[in-house]
Design an enzyme around this catalytic site. Structure first.
Site, PDB file in Angstrom:
ATOM      1  N   ASP A  70       0.846  -1.195   0.000  1.00  0.00           N
ATOM      2  CA  ASP A  70       0.000   0.000   0.000  1.00  0.00           C
ATOM      3  C   ASP A  70       0.884   1.250   0.000  1.00  0.00           C
ATOM      4  O   ASP A  70       1.813   1.368   0.799  1.00  0.00           O
ATOM      5  CB  ASP A  70      -0.889  -0.020   1.245  1.00  0.00           C
ATOM      6  CG  ASP A  70      -1.971   1.038   1.220  1.00  0.00           C
ATOM      7  OD1 ASP A  70      -2.331   1.505   0.121  1.00  0.00           O
ATOM      8  OD2 ASP A  70      -2.485   1.392   2.312  1.00  0.00           O
ATOM      9  N   THR A  81      -8.874   1.946   9.056  1.00  0.00           N
ATOM     10  CA  THR A  81      -9.379   2.524  10.307  1.00  0.00           C
ATOM     11  C   THR A  81     -10.459   1.662  10.948  1.00  0.00           C
ATOM     12  O   THR A  81     -10.465   1.469  12.174  1.00  0.00           O
ATOM     13  CB  THR A  81      -9.922   3.940  10.058  1.00  0.00           C
ATOM     14  OG1 THR A  81      -8.841   4.788   9.677  1.00  0.00           O
ATOM     15  CG2 THR A  81     -10.582   4.510  11.299  1.00  0.00           C
TER      16      THR A  81
END
EC number: 4.1.2.13
Length: 361
Positions: A83, A278
């Site tokens: 990522d 998150t």
């Protein structure tokens, strides 16, 4: 074994009209929770690691952990994705450690803080594409700077994110430029900027079209119907998890994430990969706080981690079902990277251009 490239997985998702959530991990517990959820609902998996996660766990530990997850769940196609790679070295080292896919985020310079210009983005992304495709690995590029349309800036996540204010135009991917970018770089997937951002504090209110520009997704898909689109910063920050976190001693201000219904809207317009970090963190840490508050004498880490894994597993299972990923793992026959490399060399996987793209360009 079922290690799969991003390109093959997203090609399958496109042909069957679903998207794959891409869950970030830092440790074993997160990986197990994701794979347990996938096995429950027969879903293929994208597990991704940021540079921060690689630094935290160490490449050797992370690599062997993914090997163990793959061997433990041999029937689940697993894509291991870098990522927000910041340069060629980061992407090359990820592939060397068994990643089947990398993101080259050329929207920022190598410091991962300074907005880059378009020519820089095209040049470095194409170099990474050439490098990765030689061995059959996939590449995700990014066009436009990830950040908030409300306050004109980004959020740092694991040391990655634009610093300072950027223009409104930079925070929205230009559809005309997207066509040129895909042609020039030959990326396998394109992350677009449309108002989402890293972290929990994405929006100060439930997002509407002014601050979450789903219209950009739809227009780019219209012009690039054969390109796999990616939504970054797409945790939904569920209210029940915020409430639990705060109930047991947390101090998270009220915030809004990306509503699941908006993600589903994006899936109908070519979104095939949805980044989620998150939500997973919040699911686990809310439970940590609950256990710490309700069992104040407890000191066994497993008594914290096991219920936290259960909470993350449930969240992942919900996303697999909501995004249509469930039920597809057993339908995929994994193509080895060597065969993917041959297809790249033969030009079989080059971006397809149709009339809609030509008119837009």
């Amino acid at each position: 074994m079922a290690r799969i490239t991003l390109r093959q997985l997203l090609d399958h998702a496109a042909s069957h009209g679903y998207a794959v959530p891409a869950f970030n991990i830092n440790n074993m517990e997160q990986g197990i929770a994701i794979m347990q959820a996938a096995a429950e609902v027969d879903a293929p998996v994208i597990i991704q690691a940021s540079r921060g996660a690689r630094s935290y766990a160490g490449d050797l530990m992370l690599s062997h952990m993914i090997d163990a997850l793959e061997r433990t769940y041999p029937d689940i196609p697993l894509c291991m994705h870098q990522d927000h790679g910041n340069d060629e070295a980061t992407c090359a080292s990820a592939i060397a450690h068994g990643f089947t896919s990398v993101m080259m985020d050329g929207s920022l310079k190598a410091d991962a803080k300074t907005a880059a210009d378009y020519d820089y983005n095209v040049a470095i992304t194409r170099r990474v594409v050439d490098l990765a495709h030689w061995v059959g690995a996939s590449v995700e590029g990014e066009l436009g700077v990830l950040g908030s349309l409300e306050h004109g800036g980004g959020e740092q996540e694991d040391g990655h994110g634009v610093e300072g204010k950027v223009s409104h135009d930079q925070l929205l991917t230009d559809p005309d430029q997207a066509v040129d970018f895909v042609r020039a770089t030959k990326v396998d997937a394109l992350a677009i900027a449309m108002g989402t951002s890293h972290g929990a504090y994405k929006f100060s209110r439930k997002p509407d079209g002014d601050i979450l520009a789903m219209r950009v997704v739809e227009e780019i898909h219209r012009r690039l119907p054969n390109t796999h689109l990616v939504m970054h910063g797409s945790s939904s920050v569920p209210q029940p998890l915020q409430d639990m976190f705060n109930q047991f001693g947390g101090e998270m201000p009220q915030t809004w994430g990306v509503p699941v219904e908006e993600i589903v809207r994006g899936i109908k317009s070519g979104v095939r990969k949805v980044n989620i970090d998150t939500d997973c963190r919040l699911a686990m840490t809310a439970v940590f706080r609950k256990v710490a508050a309700q069992a104040r004498s407890e000191f066994d880490p497993r008594k914290f981690l096991k219920p936290a894994m259960d909470a993350m597993r449930e969240l992942c299972r919900e996303r697999f079902e909501q995004f249509g990923t469930a039920g597809h793992a057993s339908k995929i026959k994994v193509v080895p990277m060597s065969e993917m490399a041959r297809r790249y060399r033969a030009g079989e996987l080059d971006p397809r251009v149709d009339a809609r793209e030509s008119v837009a360009a």
